[in-house]
Design a protein around this motif. Structure first.
Motif, PDB file in Angstrom:
ATOM      1  N   TRP A 278      -6.334   9.135  12.564  1.00  0.00           N
ATOM      2  CA  TRP A 278      -5.670   7.845  12.749  1.00  0.00           C
ATOM      3  C   TRP A 278      -6.142   6.812  11.706  1.00  0.00           C
ATOM      4  O   TRP A 278      -5.629   5.716  11.651  1.00  0.00           O
ATOM      5  CB  TRP A 278      -5.932   7.300  14.159  1.00  0.00           C
ATOM      6  N   ALA A 279      -7.111   7.199  10.892  1.00  0.00           N
ATOM      7  CA  ALA A 279      -7.624   6.263   9.882  1.00  0.00           C
ATOM      8  C   ALA A 279      -6.871   6.391   8.558  1.00  0.00           C
ATOM      9  O   ALA A 279      -7.125   5.633   7.628  1.00  0.00           O
ATOM     10  CB  ALA A 279      -9.110   6.497   9.656  1.00  0.00           C
ATOM     11  N   MET A 280      -5.940   7.366   8.469  1.00  0.00           N
ATOM     12  CA  MET A 280      -5.279   7.616   7.186  1.00  0.00           C
ATOM     13  C   MET A 280      -4.455   6.419   6.717  1.00  0.00           C
ATOM     14  O   MET A 280      -4.308   6.198   5.521  1.00  0.00           O
ATOM     15  CB  MET A 280      -4.382   8.863   7.280  1.00  0.00           C
ATOM     16  N   GLY A 281      -3.930   5.643   7.655  1.00  0.00           N
ATOM     17  CA  GLY A 281      -3.176   4.450   7.279  1.00  0.00           C
ATOM     18  C   GLY A 281      -4.051   3.493   6.484  1.00  0.00           C
ATOM     19  O   GLY A 281      -3.652   2.993   5.425  1.00  0.00           O
ATOM     20  N   MET A 282      -5.261   3.260   6.990  1.00  0.00           N
ATOM     21  CA  MET A 282      -6.171   2.362   6.284  1.00  0.00           C
ATOM     22  C   MET A 282      -6.621   2.976   4.963  1.00  0.00           C
ATOM     23  O   MET A 282      -6.757   2.263   3.961  1.00  0.00           O
ATOM     24  CB  MET A 282      -7.377   2.038   7.185  1.00  0.00           C
ATOM     25  N   VAL A 283      -6.814   4.290   4.948  1.00  0.00           N
ATOM     26  CA  VAL A 283      -7.174   4.963   3.697  1.00  0.00           C
ATOM     27  C   VAL A 283      -6.065   4.743   2.660  1.00  0.00           C
ATOM     28  O   VAL A 283      -6.330   4.481   1.485  1.00  0.00           O
ATOM     29  CB  VAL A 283      -7.416   6.474   3.944  1.00  0.00           C
ATOM     30  N   LEU A 284      -4.804   4.800   3.115  1.00  0.00           N
ATOM     31  CA  LEU A 284      -3.686   4.573   2.202  1.00  0.00           C
ATOM     32  C   LEU A 284      -3.643   3.131   1.707  1.00  0.00           C
ATOM     33  O   LEU A 284      -3.366   2.881   0.539  1.00  0.00           O
ATOM     34  CB  LEU A 284      -2.364   4.930   2.895  1.00  0.00           C
ATOM     35  N   VAL A 285      -3.921   2.190   2.612  1.00  0.00           N
ATOM     36  CA  VAL A 285      -3.933   0.778   2.204  1.00  0.00           C
ATOM     37  C   VAL A 285      -4.979   0.567   1.107  1.00  0.00           C
ATOM     38  O   VAL A 285      -4.715  -0.075   0.084  1.00  0.00           O
ATOM     39  CB  VAL A 285      -4.231  -0.136   3.415  1.00  0.00           C
ATOM     40  N   ILE A 286      -6.161   1.158   1.313  1.00  0.00           N
ATOM     41  CA  ILE A 286      -7.242   1.002   0.329  1.00  0.00           C
ATOM     42  C   ILE A 286      -6.841   1.661  -0.994  1.00  0.00           C
ATOM     43  O   ILE A 286      -7.025   1.088  -2.066  1.00  0.00           O
ATOM     44  CB  ILE A 286      -8.546   1.638   0.875  1.00  0.00           C
ATOM     45  N   THR A 287      -6.257   2.858  -0.928  1.00  0.00           N
ATOM     46  CA  THR A 287      -5.860   3.561  -2.152  1.00  0.00           C
ATOM     47  C   THR A 287      -4.785   2.787  -2.894  1.00  0.00           C
ATOM     48  O   THR A 287      -4.814   2.667  -4.120  1.00  0.00           O
ATOM     49  CB  THR A 287      -5.353   4.976  -1.817  1.00  0.00           C
ATOM     50  N   PHE A 288      -3.832   2.239  -2.139  1.00  0.00           N
ATOM     51  CA  PHE A 288      -2.773   1.447  -2.768  1.00  0.00           C
ATOM     52  C   PHE A 288      -3.370   0.210  -3.454  1.00  0.00           C
ATOM     53  O   PHE A 288      -2.948  -0.163  -4.554  1.00  0.00           O
ATOM     54  CB  PHE A 288      -1.727   1.035  -1.727  1.00  0.00           C
ATOM     55  N   THR A 289      -4.371  -0.395  -2.811  1.00  0.00           N
ATOM     56  CA  THR A 289      -5.037  -1.551  -3.419  1.00  0.00           C
ATOM     57  C   THR A 289      -5.695  -1.156  -4.741  1.00  0.00           C
ATOM     58  O   THR A 289      -5.621  -1.885  -5.732  1.00  0.00           O
ATOM     59  CB  THR A 289      -6.069  -2.135  -2.444  1.00  0.00           C
ATOM     60  N   PHE A 290      -6.342  -0.003  -4.748  1.00  0.00           N
ATOM     61  CA  PHE A 290      -6.951   0.491  -5.993  1.00  0.00           C
ATOM     62  C   PHE A 290      -5.904   0.667  -7.083  1.00  0.00           C
ATOM     63  O   PHE A 290      -6.125   0.326  -8.244  1.00  0.00           O
ATOM     64  CB  PHE A 290      -7.648   1.832  -5.769  1.00  0.00           C
ATOM     65  N   LEU A 291      -4.742   1.214  -6.694  1.00  0.00           N
ATOM     66  CA  LEU A 291      -3.672   1.422  -7.666  1.00  0.00           C
ATOM     67  C   LEU A 291      -3.197   0.092  -8.234  1.00  0.00           C
ATOM     68  O   LEU A 291      -2.965  -0.044  -9.434  1.00  0.00           O
ATOM     69  CB  LEU A 291      -2.502   2.164  -7.005  1.00  0.00           C
ATOM     70  N   LEU A 292      -3.068  -0.878  -7.355  1.00  0.00           N
ATOM     71  CA  LEU A 292      -2.587  -2.199  -7.764  1.00  0.00           C
ATOM     72  C   LEU A 292      -3.577  -2.861  -8.715  1.00  0.00           C
ATOM     73  O   LEU A 292      -3.202  -3.334  -9.798  1.00  0.00           O
ATOM     74  CB  LEU A 292      -2.392  -3.049  -6.503  1.00  0.00           C
ATOM     75  N   VAL A 293      -4.853  -2.871  -8.337  1.00  0.00           N
ATOM     76  CA  VAL A 293      -5.866  -3.558  -9.146  1.00  0.00           C
ATOM     77  C   VAL A 293      -6.048  -2.844 -10.496  1.00  0.00           C
ATOM     78  O   VAL A 293      -6.011  -3.480 -11.558  1.00  0.00           O
ATOM     79  CB  VAL A 293      -7.196  -3.643  -8.372  1.00  0.00           C
ATOM     80  N   SER A 294      -6.188  -1.525 -10.471  1.00  0.00           N
ATOM     81  CA  SER A 294      -6.376  -0.811 -11.742  1.00  0.00           C
ATOM     82  C   SER A 294      -5.122  -0.955 -12.608  1.00  0.00           C
ATOM     83  O   SER A 294      -5.214  -1.104 -13.827  1.00  0.00           O
ATOM     84  CB  SER A 294      -6.695   0.665 -11.490  1.00  0.00           C
ATOM     85  N   GLY A 295      -3.959  -0.971 -11.971  1.00  0.00           N
ATOM     86  CA  GLY A 295      -2.704  -1.131 -12.703  1.00  0.00           C
ATOM     87  C   GLY A 295      -2.630  -2.472 -13.417  1.00  0.00           C
ATOM     88  O   GLY A 295      -2.146  -2.554 -14.546  1.00  0.00           O
ATOM     89  N   ILE A 296      -3.127  -3.514 -12.785  1.00  0.00           N
ATOM     90  CA  ILE A 296      -3.117  -4.849 -13.411  1.00  0.00           C
ATOM     91  C   ILE A 296      -3.899  -4.810 -14.721  1.00  0.00           C
ATOM     92  O   ILE A 296      -3.455  -5.329 -15.748  1.00  0.00           O
ATOM     93  CB  ILE A 296      -3.697  -5.893 -12.436  1.00  0.00           C
ATOM     94  N   PHE A 297      -5.049  -4.144 -14.710  1.00  0.00           N
ATOM     95  CA  PHE A 297      -5.869  -4.108 -15.925  1.00  0.00           C
ATOM     96  C   PHE A 297      -5.255  -3.214 -16.997  1.00  0.00           C
ATOM     97  O   PHE A 297      -5.326  -3.518 -18.188  1.00  0.00           O
ATOM     98  CB  PHE A 297      -7.298  -3.691 -15.581  1.00  0.00           C
ATOM     99  N   LEU A 298      -4.619  -2.116 -16.585  1.00  0.00           N
ATOM    100  CA  LEU A 298      -3.948  -1.247 -17.561  1.00  0.00           C
ATOM    101  C   LEU A 298      -2.777  -1.984 -18.210  1.00  0.00           C
ATOM    102  O   LEU A 298      -2.515  -1.843 -19.405  1.00  0.00           O
ATOM    103  CB  LEU A 298      -3.432   0.021 -16.866  1.00  0.00           C
TER     104      LEU A 298
END
Lengths: 404, 186
Positions: free
Chosen positions: A41-61
């Motif tokens: 049941w924690a996979m939703g939060m894991v996805l939120v965190i992963t999506f945040t990583f994608l967003l932040v790293s994407g901004i710098f790229l």
């Protein structure tokens, strides 16, 4: 007009204008989650965190990437990887997260299938989730174009050709999508736009819908039990925390969530620092060349199962099978005719259906990776037939399911 | 009642104007995605056909796409190829060799070098005299006809015009028009 009084604190000042206490209650402390759940049941939060990583790293790229057919390859492989301080970190995070996010999505999906979390009012959660899967697939594909390597170019060629619809020969549509006869500057620019603006905006909207769809039916639990959330939350607020079947979303449930997230992040950063190679195909380190096809083209691992459904058939049948595979998961709440909302293990034939589907998709994934030679072609062919057969069988076996 | 009908009218009028605006913007958006005139006018490729050698594949370029030019040797012309045409349903004998372009005394295979399945570039095997597409295992013979699925039809022949020893790609000559009419190419 509302009546405002002199604020006694900053919090009070905000509270009068934004009702922050009420918002906090609705969103967190009085948003109720069942106790009877597990780490899945924690996979939703894991996805939120992963999506945040994608967003932040994407901004710098995005600050150094050049969406130009002559510059794109070097801006990624030279500028970002060698010149920019920690540029490699953002690229590795972005690449690894883009791959791992699909692993988590698949776990999240199969958890929902196993526990029946797509029925009894939870249909919209499932549908919005599948729309998110489509949006993430489009996001992954458009992002894969950007380094403009050989795999970018040829994946772009093959996937846009799918839109010609086989014998329909809608070549005009394919050229319209590309903005050229072949993937070129117009193609790169528009997929860049899709990747950094249109699809992310769509994803954010769909995440809002996905979360919103959860509020009325609430989160499912390990037994599919129908919980009276009003009654249980009153019990909790009255002090009977042990007797209540629910807990607060924050901080109680979140603290459990974050434990799983923490363990996940150890695995995630292990990949980012020591094993990022799996997310970066060696062929894509050759610049795009429209006059030379790589000897073996395959998509990233998360698309292999649907690619393998396309591959063993002739063009038209392959396209139909592929289209079927793309939409059929969306229909799951309506194809499962049984009213039982319990784990698959208590659902008779559906138990075997679940494991057969999971194993079949793993076989399809493996066969999609290997070159199209025997015996892999035959195995892939039968695995693709099995996939279609399982979906045809689903309404029938669930119709005759006994009430659990 | 009077008020209601006035409101109804206002609503319809507003909806109509908004609808026209929405359709007009969709039209503009569609046109914005169209290939640019400069892309469309990518022009013509001129090939001097006397320069090619028998059974040696040369890849030229036309509108960003690879063009296969394969001069046929006598042996290649004499071999009856076992191929199929899923497009026309015609038999081997009816289709074989008709895809070749005759210039002077020689026969050439001139096709777009993209697999008709999903657009990968097939590789040519000089010894076996056949093309293999590595993406999904499709195969073609030395005239560009399919010998193994999944490609739905032979390699497409680009529009061409014969001018003596010169072949112009992008212009439709009478030989090309005939091929199109008889279903030899799309």
């Amino acid at each position: 007009m509302a009546h405002f009084t002199k604020a006694t604190s900053i919090k009070d000042w905000l509270n009068q204008r934004l009702a922050i206490e009420k918002v906090e209650k609705v969103m967190a402390s009085e948003y109720w989650i069942p106790k009877n759940i597990n780490f899945l049941w924690a996979m939703g939060m894991v996805l939120v965190i992963t999506f945040t990583f994608l967003l932040v790293s994407g901004i710098f790229l995005l600050m150094y990437y050049q969406p130009n057919v002559d510059l794109a390859f070097d801006s990624v492989n030279y500028t970002i990887m060698r010149e920019v301080d920690f540029g490699w970190l953002w690229r590795n995070v972005h690449g690894v997260a883009a791959s791992v996010v699909f692993l988590i999505i698949y776990i999240h999906m199969f958890t929902a299938i196993y526990y029946g979390s797509y029925k009894k009012g939870r249909e919209m959660i499932w549908i919005s989730g599948m729309l998110l899967f489509v949006a993430f697939s489009a996001e992954a594909f458009s992002g894969y174009m950007l380094p403009w390597g050989q795999m970018s170019y040829w994946a772009g060629m093959v996937i846009t050709n799918l839109f010609s619809g086989g014998s329909l020969h809608a070549d005009g549509l394919v050229e319209w999508i590309r903005g050229d006869y072949v993937p070129a500057q117009a193609f790169l620019s528009r997929f860049f736009m899709l990747h950094v603006l249109l699809i992310p905006v769509a994803i954010l909207g769909l995440i809002g819908l996905h979360f919103g769809a959860l509020r009325i039916p609430h989160v499912n639990n390990q037994d599919g039990e129908e919980i009276d959330f009003d009654k249980e939350s009153k019990k909790y607020l009255a002090g009977d925390k042990a007797g209540s079947k629910v807990i607060r979303f924050a901080n109680d449930f979140m603290s459990k969530d974050m434990l799983v997230v923490a363990i996940y992040l150890v695995f995630f950063f292990y990949l980012v620092f020591y094993h990022y190679g799996f997310a970066m195909d060696p062929v894509n380190f050759d610049p795009a060349n429209g006059l030379k096809t790589p000897t073996h083209i395959y998509p990233e691992w998360y698309f292999l199962w649907s690619y393998e459904i396309l591959r063993p058939f002739s063009t038209n049948i392959g396209l139909m099978a592929f289209a079927f595979a793309q939409v059929i998961f969306m229909m799951l709440p309506f194809l499962d005719r049984s009213p039982n909302t319990v784990p698959a293990s208590r659902r008779g034939l559906f138990k075997y259906w679940f494991w057969a589907m999971l194993i079949d998709m793993i076989i399809l994934t493996a066969m999609g990776k290997v070159p199209p030679i025997e015996p892999f072609g035959t195995i892939g062919f039968y695995a693709a037939l099995t996939f279609i057969g399982l979906w045809i069988a689903l309404p029938i076996i669930t119709m005759f399911e006994k009430k659990a | 009642m009077k008020d209601n009908s006035r409101r109804g009218f206002m609503g319809k009028a507003f909806g109509a104007v908004a609808g026209v605006g929405a359709i007009a913007s969709l039209f503009a958006m569609k046109k914005t995605w169209d290939p640019l005139p400069s892309v469309k006018a990518a022009g013509f490729t001129t090939l001097d056909m006397s320069a090619y050698k028998e059974n040696e594949l040369v890849v030229e370029k036309w509108r960003g796409k690879p063009i296969f030019v394969l001069k046929q040797s006598k042996e290649m012309l004499d071999t009856e190829d076992k191929n199929m045409s899923q497009l026309t349903g015609k038999t081997t004998e009816a289709m074989d060799k008709k895809r070749l372009i005759r210039i002077g005394d020689a026969e050439y295979m001139v096709t777009i070098g993209l697999c008709t399945h999903l657009g990968c570039i097939p590789g040519y095997n000089q010894d076996k005299k056949s093309f293999l597409c590595a993406c999904h295992g499709g195969m073609y013979d030395d005239t560009g006809m399919v010998t193994k699925s999944p490609p739905p039809r032979g390699l497409d022949i680009p529009p061409f015009k014969i001018k003596g020893n010169i072949l112009v790609l992008g212009e439709e000559g009478p030989e090309y028009k005939k091929m199109k009419e008889t279903g030899i190419t799309l």
